[in-house]
Design a protein around this motif. Structure first.
Motif, PDB file in Angstrom:
ATOM      1  N   GLU A  32       0.854  -1.175   0.000  1.00  0.00           N
ATOM      2  CA  GLU A  32       0.000   0.000   0.000  1.00  0.00           C
ATOM      3  C   GLU A  32       0.898   1.235   0.000  1.00  0.00           C
ATOM      4  O   GLU A  32       2.119   1.108   0.094  1.00  0.00           O
ATOM      5  CB  GLU A  32      -0.918  -0.025   1.232  1.00  0.00           C
ATOM      6  CG  GLU A  32      -1.859  -1.232   1.216  1.00  0.00           C
ATOM      7  CD  GLU A  32      -2.772  -1.294   2.429  1.00  0.00           C
ATOM      8  OE1 GLU A  32      -2.493  -0.617   3.445  1.00  0.00           O
ATOM      9  OE2 GLU A  32      -3.757  -2.046   2.362  1.00  0.00           O
ATOM     10  N   ASN A  33       0.327   2.406  -0.092  1.00  0.00           N
ATOM     11  CA  ASN A  33       1.124   3.635  -0.144  1.00  0.00           C
ATOM     12  C   ASN A  33       2.048   3.784   1.052  1.00  0.00           C
ATOM     13  O   ASN A  33       3.206   4.175   0.900  1.00  0.00           O
ATOM     14  CB  ASN A  33       0.223   4.871  -0.251  1.00  0.00           C
ATOM     15  CG  ASN A  33      -0.429   4.978  -1.603  1.00  0.00           C
ATOM     16  OD1 ASN A  33       0.084   4.458  -2.591  1.00  0.00           O
ATOM     17  ND2 ASN A  33      -1.574   5.628  -1.644  1.00  0.00           N
ATOM     18  N   ASP A  34       1.548   3.458   2.242  1.00  0.00           N
ATOM     19  CA  ASP A  34       2.325   3.716   3.453  1.00  0.00           C
ATOM     20  C   ASP A  34       2.707   2.454   4.223  1.00  0.00           C
ATOM     21  O   ASP A  34       3.247   2.521   5.314  1.00  0.00           O
ATOM     22  CB  ASP A  34       1.554   4.657   4.378  1.00  0.00           C
ATOM     23  CG  ASP A  34       0.214   4.073   4.812  1.00  0.00           C
ATOM     24  OD1 ASP A  34      -0.219   3.067   4.224  1.00  0.00           O
ATOM     25  OD2 ASP A  34      -0.386   4.625   5.745  1.00  0.00           O
ATOM     26  N   SER A  35       2.419   1.270   3.649  1.00  0.00           N
ATOM     27  CA  SER A  35       2.713   0.044   4.383  1.00  0.00           C
ATOM     28  C   SER A  35       2.743  -1.177   3.469  1.00  0.00           C
ATOM     29  O   SER A  35       2.348  -1.120   2.308  1.00  0.00           O
ATOM     30  CB  SER A  35       1.666  -0.176   5.475  1.00  0.00           C
ATOM     31  OG  SER A  35       0.382  -0.339   4.889  1.00  0.00           O
ATOM     32  N   LEU A 118      -2.317 -15.164   9.892  1.00  0.00           N
ATOM     33  CA  LEU A 118      -1.540 -14.142  10.583  1.00  0.00           C
ATOM     34  C   LEU A 118      -1.457 -12.937   9.664  1.00  0.00           C
ATOM     35  O   LEU A 118      -1.024 -13.051   8.518  1.00  0.00           O
ATOM     36  CB  LEU A 118      -0.133 -14.659  10.901  1.00  0.00           C
ATOM     37  CG  LEU A 118       0.825 -13.663  11.556  1.00  0.00           C
ATOM     38  CD1 LEU A 118       0.338 -13.279  12.953  1.00  0.00           C
ATOM     39  CD2 LEU A 118       2.225 -14.264  11.624  1.00  0.00           C
ATOM     40  N   LYS A 119      -1.894 -11.784  10.152  1.00  0.00           N
ATOM     41  CA  LYS A 119      -1.828 -10.539   9.387  1.00  0.00           C
ATOM     42  C   LYS A 119      -0.774  -9.659  10.032  1.00  0.00           C
ATOM     43  O   LYS A 119      -0.834  -9.378  11.228  1.00  0.00           O
ATOM     44  CB  LYS A 119      -3.177  -9.825   9.395  1.00  0.00           C
ATOM     45  CG  LYS A 119      -3.161  -8.496   8.664  1.00  0.00           C
ATOM     46  CD  LYS A 119      -4.517  -7.808   8.740  1.00  0.00           C
ATOM     47  CE  LYS A 119      -4.489  -6.458   8.071  1.00  0.00           C
ATOM     48  NZ  LYS A 119      -5.784  -5.756   8.223  1.00  0.00           N
ATOM     49  N   VAL A 120       0.210  -9.238   9.242  1.00  0.00           N
ATOM     50  CA  VAL A 120       1.274  -8.375   9.737  1.00  0.00           C
ATOM     51  C   VAL A 120       1.277  -7.110   8.894  1.00  0.00           C
ATOM     52  O   VAL A 120       1.332  -7.177   7.660  1.00  0.00           O
ATOM     53  CB  VAL A 120       2.652  -9.063   9.646  1.00  0.00           C
ATOM     54  CG1 VAL A 120       3.731  -8.156  10.224  1.00  0.00           C
ATOM     55  CG2 VAL A 120       2.641 -10.414  10.355  1.00  0.00           C
ATOM     56  N   VAL A 121       1.211  -5.957   9.556  1.00  0.00           N
ATOM     57  CA  VAL A 121       1.253  -4.669   8.874  1.00  0.00           C
ATOM     58  C   VAL A 121       2.590  -4.009   9.204  1.00  0.00           C
ATOM     59  O   VAL A 121       2.885  -3.756  10.370  1.00  0.00           O
ATOM     60  CB  VAL A 121       0.087  -3.754   9.294  1.00  0.00           C
ATOM     61  CG1 VAL A 121       0.165  -2.414   8.569  1.00  0.00           C
ATOM     62  CG2 VAL A 121      -1.251  -4.432   9.040  1.00  0.00           C
ATOM     63  N   LEU A 122       3.380  -3.791   8.168  1.00  0.00           N
ATOM     64  CA  LEU A 122       4.687  -3.149   8.304  1.00  0.00           C
ATOM     65  C   LEU A 122       4.577  -1.752   7.712  1.00  0.00           C
ATOM     66  O   LEU A 122       4.467  -1.606   6.488  1.00  0.00           O
ATOM     67  CB  LEU A 122       5.750  -3.951   7.548  1.00  0.00           C
ATOM     68  CG  LEU A 122       5.887  -5.410   7.947  1.00  0.00           C
ATOM     69  CD1 LEU A 122       6.634  -6.185   6.880  1.00  0.00           C
ATOM     70  CD2 LEU A 122       6.602  -5.519   9.267  1.00  0.00           C
ATOM     71  N   HIS A 123       4.584  -0.758   8.567  1.00  0.00           N
ATOM     72  CA  HIS A 123       4.476   0.617   8.089  1.00  0.00           C
ATOM     73  C   HIS A 123       5.812   1.068   7.523  1.00  0.00           C
ATOM     74  O   HIS A 123       6.870   0.805   8.107  1.00  0.00           O
ATOM     75  CB  HIS A 123       4.020   1.543   9.217  1.00  0.00           C
ATOM     76  CG  HIS A 123       2.631   1.227   9.676  1.00  0.00           C
ATOM     77  ND1 HIS A 123       1.520   1.659   9.014  1.00  0.00           N
ATOM     78  CD2 HIS A 123       2.187   0.475  10.716  1.00  0.00           C
ATOM     79  CE1 HIS A 123       0.432   1.218   9.635  1.00  0.00           C
ATOM     80  NE2 HIS A 123       0.822   0.491  10.665  1.00  0.00           N
ATOM     81  N   LYS A 124       5.747   1.737   6.384  1.00  0.00           N
ATOM     82  CA  LYS A 124       6.969   2.219   5.742  1.00  0.00           C
ATOM     83  C   LYS A 124       7.550   3.381   6.534  1.00  0.00           C
ATOM     84  O   LYS A 124       6.820   4.169   7.136  1.00  0.00           O
ATOM     85  CB  LYS A 124       6.685   2.672   4.313  1.00  0.00           C
ATOM     86  CG  LYS A 124       6.271   1.542   3.392  1.00  0.00           C
ATOM     87  CD  LYS A 124       5.987   2.066   2.000  1.00  0.00           C
ATOM     88  CE  LYS A 124       5.526   0.967   1.081  1.00  0.00           C
ATOM     89  NZ  LYS A 124       5.207   1.485  -0.270  1.00  0.00           N
ATOM     90  N   ARG A 125       8.852   3.450   6.525  1.00  0.00           N
ATOM     91  CA  ARG A 125       9.548   4.577   7.148  1.00  0.00           C
ATOM     92  C   ARG A 125       9.390   5.757   6.205  1.00  0.00           C
ATOM     93  O   ARG A 125       9.707   5.689   5.020  1.00  0.00           O
ATOM     94  CB  ARG A 125      11.028   4.218   7.329  1.00  0.00           C
ATOM     95  CG  ARG A 125      11.814   5.209   8.104  1.00  0.00           C
ATOM     96  CD  ARG A 125      13.232   4.748   8.383  1.00  0.00           C
ATOM     97  NE  ARG A 125      13.904   4.233   7.190  1.00  0.00           N
ATOM     98  CZ  ARG A 125      14.390   3.000   7.056  1.00  0.00           C
ATOM     99  NH1 ARG A 125      14.272   2.127   8.034  1.00  0.00           N
ATOM    100  NH2 ARG A 125      14.988   2.618   5.955  1.00  0.00           N
ATOM    101  N   ILE A 126       8.872   6.839   6.750  1.00  0.00           N
ATOM    102  CA  ILE A 126       8.627   8.022   5.937  1.00  0.00           C
ATOM    103  C   ILE A 126       9.780   8.985   6.130  1.00  0.00           C
ATOM    104  O   ILE A 126      10.050   9.450   7.236  1.00  0.00           O
ATOM    105  CB  ILE A 126       7.291   8.701   6.316  1.00  0.00           C
ATOM    106  CG1 ILE A 126       6.151   7.721   6.069  1.00  0.00           C
ATOM    107  CG2 ILE A 126       7.101   9.981   5.534  1.00  0.00           C
ATOM    108  CD1 ILE A 126       4.812   8.183   6.550  1.00  0.00           C
ATOM    109  N   GLU A 127      10.463   9.225   5.033  1.00  0.00           N
ATOM    110  CA  GLU A 127      11.571  10.168   5.076  1.00  0.00           C
ATOM    111  C   GLU A 127      11.210  11.356   4.204  1.00  0.00           C
ATOM    112  O   GLU A 127      10.910  11.202   3.033  1.00  0.00           O
ATOM    113  CB  GLU A 127      12.858   9.519   4.567  1.00  0.00           C
ATOM    114  CG  GLU A 127      13.322   8.397   5.452  1.00  0.00           C
ATOM    115  CD  GLU A 127      14.603   7.761   4.939  1.00  0.00           C
ATOM    116  OE1 GLU A 127      15.268   8.356   4.078  1.00  0.00           O
ATOM    117  OE2 GLU A 127      14.915   6.668   5.411  1.00  0.00           O
TER     118      GLU A 127
END
Length: 136
Positions: A32-35, A118-127
């Motif tokens: 997704e855009n952020d994750s 198992l659902k894992v959401v990894l949020h992107k590091r926003i720089e």
């Protein structure tokens, strides 16, 4: 996300239609855009036996099934079923899988386990690299 060539190589090399590593933790990864969102099939797993670690850009998912102990103090891998197996396809034991992600906020990872998934959401590091440049 960086595609993990090592994981892919071994998944395809040893995937002969039987119980391979890939068959144990079938995974869909949605960007997704952020994750990134991972959906990992773990039917029959107990939540307390699942372990998630994020170390050195790798998300490691592992599961260790606790073995029952028989009357003589030995591990019983047959789950107390009577009779002789004619065929055995259900995996019993432990397994793990790792995924490489380069741009994850390690402090913002969420996980839930429902109905064998198992659902894992990894949020992107926003720089935010935007910077005004002074003209001299």
């Amino acid at each position: 996300m960086t595609y993990d060539l090592y994981d892919t190589f071994y998944d395809t090399l040893f995937n002969d239609g039987r119980n391979s590593r890939n068959m144990m933790l079938r995974t869909d990864i949605l960007e997704e855009n952020d994750s990134y969102v991972l959906y990992i099939d773990m039917p029959g797993a107990k939540k307390e036996d699942i372990k998630l670690d994020y170390v050195d850009k790798y998300l490691k998912v592992s599961y260790k099934e606790k073995q029952a102990i028989d009357n003589e103090g030995k591990e019983d891998n047959h789950n107390h079923y009577e009779g002789k197996y004619l065929r055995r396809e259900r995996f019993n034991g432990s397994y793990s899988r790792s995924f490489l992600f380069n741009d994850i906020d390690a402090n913002n990872i969420e996980a839930s386990y429902t109905d064998g998934v198992l659902k894992v959401v990894l949020h992107k590091r926003i720089e935010n690299n935007a910077k005004a440049i002074e003209i001299k």
